[in-house]
Design a protein around this motif. Structure first.
Motif, short mmCIF file in Angstrom:
data_model
loop_
_atom_site.label_atom_id
_atom_site.label_comp_id
_atom_site.label_asym_id
_atom_site.label_seq_id
_atom_site.Cartn_x
_atom_site.Cartn_y
_atom_site.Cartn_z
N ARG A 193 -5.80 0.20 -4.63
CA ARG A 193 -5.82 0.72 -3.27
C ARG A 193 -7.11 0.34 -2.57
NH1 ARG A 193 -4.71 6.97 -1.62
NH2 ARG A 193 -4.64 6.62 0.61
N THR A 194 -8.24 0.39 -3.30
CA THR A 194 -9.50 -0.01 -2.71
C THR A 194 -9.42 -1.43 -2.17
OG1 THR A 194 -10.51 1.27 -4.48
CG2 THR A 194 -11.98 -0.07 -3.13
N TRP B 247 -4.08 2.52 -9.84
CA TRP B 247 -3.73 2.47 -8.42
C TRP B 247 -4.92 2.70 -7.50
CZ3 TRP B 247 -3.07 5.97 -4.25
CH2 TRP B 247 -3.50 7.27 -4.52
N THR B 248 -5.93 3.46 -7.95
CA THR B 248 -7.06 3.69 -7.06
C THR B 248 -7.81 2.39 -6.79
OG1 THR B 248 -8.29 4.39 -9.00
CG2 THR B 248 -7.46 6.11 -7.56
N ALA C 12 0.84 -1.20 0.00
CA ALA C 12 0.00 0.00 0.00
C ALA C 12 0.88 1.25 0.00
CB ALA C 12 -0.90 -0.01 1.23
N GLY D 117 -9.49 5.14 -2.08
CA GLY D 117 -9.54 4.40 -3.34
C GLY D 117 -10.87 4.60 -4.04
N VAL E 45 2.18 1.75 -3.45
CA VAL E 45 1.13 2.23 -4.35
C VAL E 45 0.83 3.70 -4.09
CG1 VAL E 45 -1.29 1.98 -4.90
CG2 VAL E 45 0.15 -0.04 -4.68
N ARG E 46 0.82 4.04 -2.80
CA ARG E 46 0.52 5.43 -2.44
C ARG E 46 1.50 6.40 -3.08
NH1 ARG E 46 -0.05 3.76 2.85
NH2 ARG E 46 -2.23 3.43 3.33
N ASP F 154 -7.54 3.61 3.17
CA ASP F 154 -7.23 3.24 1.79
C ASP F 154 -8.50 2.98 1.00
OD1 ASP F 154 -4.52 3.49 1.69
OD2 ASP F 154 -4.17 1.53 2.62
#
Lengths: 363, 322, 317
Positions: free
Chosen positions: A23-24, A19-20, A8, A75, A11-12, A71
């Motif tokens: 992230r979800t 990536w969204t 995470a 996300g 990805v951030r 997240d």
């Protein structure tokens, strides 16, 4: 757990096309893992296992779940959302609603041990039982007691904030407007009050007032006591906001338009000073809730069997700590979350509404 | 007398505003003060716009605030329609101020953040117990703020230019005859400045206002003022008809200002304004003046006539021309 | 200099006067008859009169205040009401070493922890470490002392058996034992102080780091850590002195909760127990001593600050 977190993190820092949604899903995983961890720690691990280990597990689970929700929301929203702030607002709203409607909620008995004779003592929290947060030494429901305890905390600190603002703002504003002699007198008065630590002053006042037995008496007596303790802070806030405001251009223009002093005080100063001081209300309330909790923890607030967060923790006491940590940790968590949320939301309110940002630190 | 003279005052008619030998001191600490304005005199006739020009620190704003007696000047006289404002009771002063309004530099700060546009515009009227919503809406329309759109907004929902329009509406609603504009556009975007100046000019024409327009920007002054007074460290350098002043600037400081505006090479080192705590003796501009000599150190220059309506306070002019 | 000290003294005197009036009124303001509060319903008239005389309730307020104040100025705080009856002064003198020890240990711990934390937090501004410090210090300030104390007891004392708890051993009973009992309560107190120190010191360091001479030192190629410890920390030492001084005042009276949780016989316990038993003279004496310590320590802080930092003097001169 560690790997999802690092993922995470990566990805951030690397915003890309997908990536969204990644992230979800990471959020979902983190939340699920956190909740599972908490469930295991609270309900599955044997009671004879070490309590601190469970505390560590619960905390790790909470942190992970909190991250996951963050997240998840970011996300889904496809942008950075201050999830912490909204969680804090959510907690405060839920607490106030629950405390208001406490009588209507399907709680088990919270005050009369004779009605809970069939219930086990010191039950551990189990979210899917009749006692979601467990029971105390008298088999009373901890969730219900915490919610009723919230009533006392909220009402007392709200009354104290209202009273201290009602008294402190006019005096503080006058000190700024009249200046010199009056200002000096007010300054010495506030300094004298601040020279006694708040809790000591509160205890001294509680000595005068006696120990309240009913919720109404506790709210009134402790509310007045807390208002007296907060008064110097409110006075200083009002004083500094007022002196800042009178040098504002719109006050100058009002005067040029021919406004009298009365009109300037009523139209320009009062509403703006009140708004600025009120923006500190939540931060003040956080301090006051701790103070009220300390007072009842010391046995000088509302007396048992009426519940307050402080007296619940005092009743559970150190002797029960190792065997029945939840009797202390549950009210403790209620209090901590409330104070933390008030600070969090209060900081935001302060930076949004106080004239010229923060001018006085509240400790 | 240490002043700079009153030769430029016009005695043939009663001016709307007359300021004589104005002195403004700001107290810093016990017994120490700075003198922001040291003996400035001027007058404004009916329908006229007088511009006060100078760099920051030249005493323009102090002059403006002293004229409306907020706070009152340390010395000198201010008269409105020949009526002295000194020694008047606070209530009378309040009544007199109705004829004398001010527009300030920071239009956003000049608005109470909690009030809405319509309330703000009506503030002045309310003070004088005149509640006429139609008047308010008409004035809002006149300054270019459609009440239908803007009436319920607060100051944070307005642009700087819109705030200034609102301030103008508020000031004009109570029917002043003299309007002081203290750097009314310097806080605004350059693209907005011209619009606001144009608005002020229109309203001045239609309402028959007299105006004291304060600015550090000669370009803006050029488009609105009929007469210009150049200030330096609280003293008058040059005063006169705007056209005469632009076409033949006489004081070295005026020249410097005009050169700065035109963007041409500045001959003299522009330098910095000396500390107001210890102003230079004699001519205050001498520390930056290319022509400064011993006389400039010793003597305060008096205003002398150099043209039809053109006066200058410099030891080298018009002597040198003679 | 002398002028500044005089100014500061002149300001402390009315404050102390008001504090004395306030603490005196404590007994006077008890609603109803304080004597009835103290003695039970089945006491004799003689007992009633004795308590009344002891509290001096049979004379006018001003006279009573004056007599009380002149006794207090001689160090006589009267005797307490609830058995064991003793001189209030003795009780407080017995309790003070506990507070002094807790305060010193907490202060030292707080400084030792917060200075490196603040320095590294400022050094790596906006790093993960810095953000953790930000959240951690807010949490440490938000957590009520009694919850913190209880959690620490649960973890450190009960489960890990690192420290013994539940009583106080005077240094005469062996300084090592004394320290073992004093350490955990001191840590409880130190956490809050360390959080406040860290936040303030960090923001001050960041401010200093942006000043020209630091930028110049950086440009000259001095290593960042060297700059932080040598150049940037020095101006902040003024505020560390102030902070420590204020924290002494805060800790002396602020250890009530910790004393209560750990059953320590400090001045906070005296005040709380006396309050629970309505032992007014003891509450009065305790509050007065705490307030005087606070006023004195902030006075000393201000004077010391004025001596080492000439800017302060000028501001008030």
């Amino acid at each position: 757990m560690a790997s999802t977190t690092t993922l995470a993190e990566n990805v951030r820092t690397r915003p890309g096309l997908a990536w969204t949604s990644i992230r979800t899903w990471i959020g979902v995983a983190e939340t699920a893992l956190g909740v599972a961890l908490d469930y295991v720690a609270i309900s599955v691990i044997d009671r004879s296992e070490s309590a601190p280990l469970r505390v560590v597990f619960v905390l790790a689970g909470l942190v992970l779940a909190r991250r996951g929700i963050g997240d998840l929301v970011c996300g889904l929203a496809k942008r950075e959302v201050d999830v912490g702030l909204w969680l804090s607002v959510g907690w405060l709203v839920a607490l106030v609603v629950a405390a208001t409607l406490a009588g209507l909620l399907p709680f088990s008995d919270y005050i009369d041990p004779s009605k809970s004779l069939t219930v086990a003592q010191f039950m551990t929290p189990n979210l899917f039982s009749a006692h979601p947060l467990g029971t105390d030494g008298l088999s009373l429901d901890l969730l219900a007691r915490c919610v009723y305890g919230a009533r006392v905390s909220i009402l007392t600190s709200a009354l104290a904030v209202v009273l201290s603002v009602a008294v402190g703002v006019p005096i503080g504003a006058l000190a700024a407007l009249r200046g010199r002699a009056f200002d000096h007198v007010v300054n010495i008065l506030t300094d004298s009050m601040l020279s006694v630590p708040a809790l000591v002053l509160l205890i001294a006042l509680a000595t005068i007032a006696g120990r309240p037995k009913s919720v109404a008496a506790a709210v009134l007596e402790d509310g007045i006591g807390l208002a007296i303790v907060t008064l110097p802070t409110v006075l200083r806030l009002a004083r500094s906001f007022t002196s800042k405001l009178i040098s504002e251009e719109f006050v100058f223009v009002s005067r040029a338009l021919g406004a009298t002093n009365t009109r300037i005080v009523l139209h320009d100063l009062t509403p703006n000073v009140l708004l600025s001081v009120s923006s500190y209300a939540l931060v003040l309330a956080a301090v006051l809730i701790v103070a009220e909790g300390s007072l009842s923890f010391l046995g000088l607030g509302l007396q048992p069997p009426q519940p307050t967060w402080g007296n619940m923790m005092a009743q559970a006491g150190i002797s029960d700590l190792s065997l029945h940590p939840f009797a202390i940790l549950v009210p403790g968590t209620f209090m901590f979350l409330t104070v933390f949320s008030l600070n969090r939301v209060g900081e935001r309110a302060r930076s949004a509404f106080a004239a010229g940002g923060s001018v006085v630190s509240v400790t | 007398m240490a002043g700079v003279g009153e030769i430029h005052l016009r005695r043939d008619e009663t001016p709307v505003l007359s300021v004589r030998n104005l002195v403004v001191q700001h107290r810093l600490r016990r017994r120490s003060f700075v003198e922001a304005v040291s003996g400035v005199s001027f007058d404004v006739l009916h329908g006229e716009t007088l511009a006060l020009v100078g760099e920051s620190g030249s005493g323009k704003s102090s002059t403006a605030r002293a004229v409306i007696q907020l706070p009152p000047p340390t010395g000198g006289e201010v008269a409105l329609f020949g009526r002295e404002l000194q020694g008047v009771s606070p209530e009378e002063l309040r009544q007199l101020r109705r004829k004398l309004q001010i527009i300030v530099q920071d239009p956003v700060g000049a608005l109470n953040p909690l009030k809405r546009v319509r309330q703000l515009a009506a503030e002045g009227l309310e003070v004088w117990s005149d509640r006429d919503p139609e008047k308010v809406d008409a004035m809002l329309t006149a300054v270019g703020l459609d009440p239908e759109i803007y009436a319920a907004r607060r100051r944070r929902e307005l642009s700087g230019g819109q705030c200034q329009r609102l301030c103008i509406a508020r000031a004009l609603l109570i029917g002043p005859e003299m309007l002081i504009c203290d750097e009314p556009v310097s806080a605004l975007d350059v693209s907005i400045q011209a619009q606001i100046v144009e608005l002020l000019r229109e309203l001045q024409g239609s309402m028959g206002l007299s105006m004291l327009f304060i600015s550090h920007d000669l370009r803006i002054v050029k488009s609105i003022a009929s007469r210009v007074l150049v200030l330096y460290m609280g003293r008058v350098c040059e005063v006169g008809d705007a056209d005469a002043l632009y076409s033949s600037p006489t004081h070295p400081y005026t020249k410097l200002l005009i050169e700065a505006v035109e963007g041409g090479a500045i001959e003299a080192d522009p330098g910095e304004i000396p500390s107001a705590l210890e102003p230079p003796s004699g001519c205050r501009f001498r520390t930056r003046c290319p022509a400064a000599d011993a006389r400039c150190v010793a003597e305060v220059p008096q205003l002398r006539q150099v043209g039809d309506d053109h006066f200058v306070a410099c030891h080298h002019f018009p002597d040198e021309a003679r | 200099m002398i002028r500044y000290i005089t100014f500061r003294l002149m300001f402390a005197i009315p404050v102390l006067f008001l504090v004395s009036v306030g603490t005196f009124l404590l007994v006077y303001l008890v609603p109803g008859n304080p004597v009835d509060h103290i003695i039970g319903p089945n006491s004799t008239h003689a007992q009633y009169l004795q308590i009344q005389r002891q509290l001096g309730l049979d004379r006018p307020v001003l006279v009573r205040y004056w007599e009380w104040l002149s006794k207090v100025l001689q160090g006589n705080l009267g005797i307490n009401l609830v058995p064991p009856v003793e001189s209030v002064r003795t009780r407080i003198i017995q309790a003070l070493p506990v507070n002094i020890e807790l305060t010193i240990i907490a202060l030292v711990l707080g400084l030792v922890v917060s200075i490196p934390l603040a320095v590294f937090s400022a050094y790596k501004e906006n790093s993960v470490f810095d953000r953790l410090i930000g959240v951690g210090t807010i949490a440490a300030i938000s957590i009520p002392t009694f919850l913190l104390a209880l959690v620490l007891v649960l973890l450190v004392a009960i489960d890990w058996h690192l420290f013994p708890i539940g009583q106080w051993v005077r240094p005469s009973g062996g300084w090592l034992t004394n320290l073992r009992y004093a350490l955990l309560p001191s840590i409880v107190l130190a956490i809050g102080e360390a959080a406040i120190f860290t936040r303030l010191l960090r923001s001050e360091l960041l401010e200093t780091l942006n000043e020209d001479y630091i930028l110049a030192a950086r440009a000259k190629g001095m290593s960042s850590l060297h700059i932080l410890f040598r150049e940037a920390l020095r101006p902040s030492s003024f505020s560390l002195v102030t902070l420590s001084g204020l924290s002494i005042g805060r800790l002396i009276g602020g250890s009530i909760i910790a004393e209560q949780v750990f059953s320590l016989p400090g001045i906070g316990s005296i005040i709380v127990n006396a309050a629970q038993q309505s032992d007014y003279p003891l509450v009065q004496g305790g509050v007065l001593v705490v307030a005087v310590v606070y006023v004195t320590s902030s006075l000393i802080v201000d004077v010391v600050h004025g001596v080492i930092d000439p800017r302060v003097r000028r501001r008030h001169g």
